[in-house]
Scaffold this motif. Sequence first.
Motif, short mmCIF file in Angstrom:
data_model
loop_
_atom_site.label_atom_id
_atom_site.label_comp_id
_atom_site.label_asym_id
_atom_site.label_seq_id
_atom_site.Cartn_x
_atom_site.Cartn_y
_atom_site.Cartn_z
N PRO A 215 0.80 -1.23 0.00
CA PRO A 215 0.00 0.00 0.00
C PRO A 215 0.83 1.27 0.00
O PRO A 215 0.35 2.33 -0.42
N ASP A 216 2.09 1.19 0.45
CA ASP A 216 2.96 2.36 0.41
C ASP A 216 3.40 2.71 -1.00
O ASP A 216 4.04 3.75 -1.22
N GLN A 217 3.11 1.83 -1.97
CA GLN A 217 3.48 2.10 -3.36
C GLN A 217 2.25 2.33 -4.24
O GLN A 217 2.32 2.15 -5.46
N SER A 259 13.96 5.71 3.21
CA SER A 259 12.62 5.53 2.64
C SER A 259 11.60 5.25 3.74
O SER A 259 10.46 5.72 3.68
N SER A 260 12.01 4.51 4.77
CA SER A 260 11.10 4.21 5.88
C SER A 260 10.75 5.48 6.65
O SER A 260 9.59 5.68 7.06
N ALA A 261 11.76 6.34 6.87
CA ALA A 261 11.51 7.60 7.58
C ALA A 261 10.57 8.50 6.78
O ALA A 261 9.69 9.17 7.34
N LEU A 262 10.73 8.51 5.46
CA LEU A 262 9.88 9.33 4.60
C LEU A 262 8.43 8.87 4.67
O LEU A 262 7.52 9.66 4.95
N ILE A 263 8.20 7.59 4.42
CA ILE A 263 6.82 7.10 4.28
C ILE A 263 6.10 7.08 5.62
O ILE A 263 4.86 7.06 5.66
N ALA A 264 6.83 7.13 6.73
CA ALA A 264 6.20 7.17 8.05
C ALA A 264 5.38 8.44 8.26
O ALA A 264 4.52 8.49 9.15
N HIS A 265 5.59 9.47 7.42
CA HIS A 265 4.82 10.71 7.52
C HIS A 265 3.40 10.56 6.95
O HIS A 265 2.57 11.42 7.16
N ASN A 266 3.14 9.47 6.20
CA ASN A 266 1.79 9.23 5.70
C ASN A 266 0.93 8.61 6.80
O ASN A 266 1.40 7.78 7.59
N THR A 267 -0.33 9.00 6.81
CA THR A 267 -1.25 8.47 7.82
C THR A 267 -2.14 7.36 7.27
O THR A 267 -2.58 6.47 8.00
N ASP A 268 -2.42 7.38 5.95
CA ASP A 268 -3.30 6.40 5.32
C ASP A 268 -2.47 5.21 4.86
O ASP A 268 -2.19 5.05 3.67
N ARG A 269 -2.05 4.36 5.81
CA ARG A 269 -1.17 3.25 5.45
C ARG A 269 -1.26 2.14 6.49
O ARG A 269 -1.81 2.32 7.57
N ILE A 270 -0.71 0.99 6.12
CA ILE A 270 -0.56 -0.14 7.03
C ILE A 270 0.91 -0.19 7.43
O ILE A 270 1.78 -0.30 6.57
N GLU A 271 1.20 -0.11 8.71
CA GLU A 271 2.59 -0.14 9.16
C GLU A 271 3.22 -1.49 8.83
O GLU A 271 2.74 -2.54 9.25
N ASN A 272 4.30 -1.47 8.04
CA ASN A 272 5.00 -2.71 7.67
C ASN A 272 6.42 -2.36 7.22
O ASN A 272 6.75 -2.43 6.05
#
Length: 544
Positions: A215-217, A259-272
């Motif tokens: 989902p992050d992609q 990349s993990s630090a960047l995408i952690a700023h999104n809220t609409d995601r599944i943590e993985n």
Amino acid sequence: MENLLEGLDREQREAVSSSSKRLLVAAPPGSGKTRVLSLRFARLIKDGVDPSTLLAVTFTNRASIEMRERISALLPIDPALLNIGTFHSSCLKLLKKKTPLPVLYGREEQRKVLASLGAKRIDTLLERFSSFKNSGVPLSEEEQAAFHAYREALGSQGALDLDDLVPEAISLIEKEPGISPFLHLLVDEYQDINPVQARLVRLLAKESVFAIGDPDQAIYSFRGSSVRAFTGFTNDYPGCEVINLKRNYRSFASIVNASSALIAHNTDRIENTAQALKEGGEITAVECGCERAEAGFIIKEIEAMMGGLSSLTVKDHGDLKFSDFAVLFRTNRQGEALAEAFGRSPLPYHYAGPPGGGFYGFMEALRASEIKDDISLPGLIEATGKAIAADRYLSGLFLHSAKAFGSRPAKDVLPQFLDEMLLSGPSDNLDIKADKVNLLTLHSAKGLEFRVVFIAGFEDGLIPFTPKWNEADIEEERRLLYVAITRSKERLYLVSSDKRKVFGEEIRPERSRFLKELPPALLKKRTIEQKKLVRKPVQKGLFE
């Protein structure tokens, strides 16, 4: 089955061997997604599933070819018997079971139809039609009138466009359920399906459905897709099993951590968050004076890392090949400027741009050609290319795409080949194995990997993209950058320019706001000064 599971980690083994009829696999970048998907397909066949009832759906022809090659290496089965293809190509095969056979129109034919109807803003209208068909985005009254006229014109010519394929296949299956032989469905890049494709999945997956993606992609909202297709799978298929792949086998730790630090700023995601298995890596933020300096820096840096192509740039960086490099950008205009700069350099390169008039001209020439009984598809392409004096790159592009058809006679496979070419995207027609630097949009780079990646135009307005007529969806733009960063295995360059022309105006953009979301400790910084032209004094003439 044990030999299929050899070398897999615990989560990969679970995804391949699970007996669940409804299974969702979250696969971060570099976690072995294609391998797991291929092994799952092969495992089902080995367990006795009839290959004719098994369908794997991918999002690019390139991914389909790779998957077919992997499975063929695992099982003693004719690759032609494997049902693996994109949503569009799979639907086209179903539709061709009925008569009369549909004629498939690509973008060039679509433009001609609208032009014959006197339509204005043709490309904008086609994008609006596409959004309406794929996700139900409403049309204005004027657009509705144009749409109905367009549909009537296509119907009178017995034609469908690319966005008609999935809805038409759904309609056919609902009327004739027995026309689809499939019972088991495997879907790649599930985060990118749109509502119409999701409906098709529910129709085709009569016994089992296996969905894999990240989902992050999710980066195709402009096609009607939504990250909620992935996050909503558990609601669509109650009782499903969910497996998270956890290890990144591709990228060095600095790339994974950034990349993990960047995408952690999104809220609409599944943590993985994936675990990096390789230490090291290098990320450099580079500031250039202008677009020309930006292109010049990239070319010189590649030249230097290759060991020097001139006496001025000699540096040893080991076993790098040209194909280990990718230059990624947000817009086609950037790509054209970079391709022009590479064309003046000694570096061999591919530019995966949108198809132009030459592409469609080659298609028409092939369609109109007289085919001898004994000529193969590659032979026909070579002969046609010579007859129309096509450039080497275009001929090579068609020959590369023809590899999937082997040496079968052209008369047997030409219609299918032409349909596949119409259904292909820029990265499908890119021979990644050729030893050339790859120039790609951020979207086209998805699914690929390179040892060294340059992201050009790392500035607000491009990354994130904020055109004058629309505000960017920042979470999707962040996902797009996440995709771009994770294409890199070892080195990443974030290259920006102090001055850039946008819509004909010279602007001074700010560095991308996403730069602040990357850990400073992981970034090196370089500044490339713009060289000033030094004018030599001109000696005046005797009588001046």
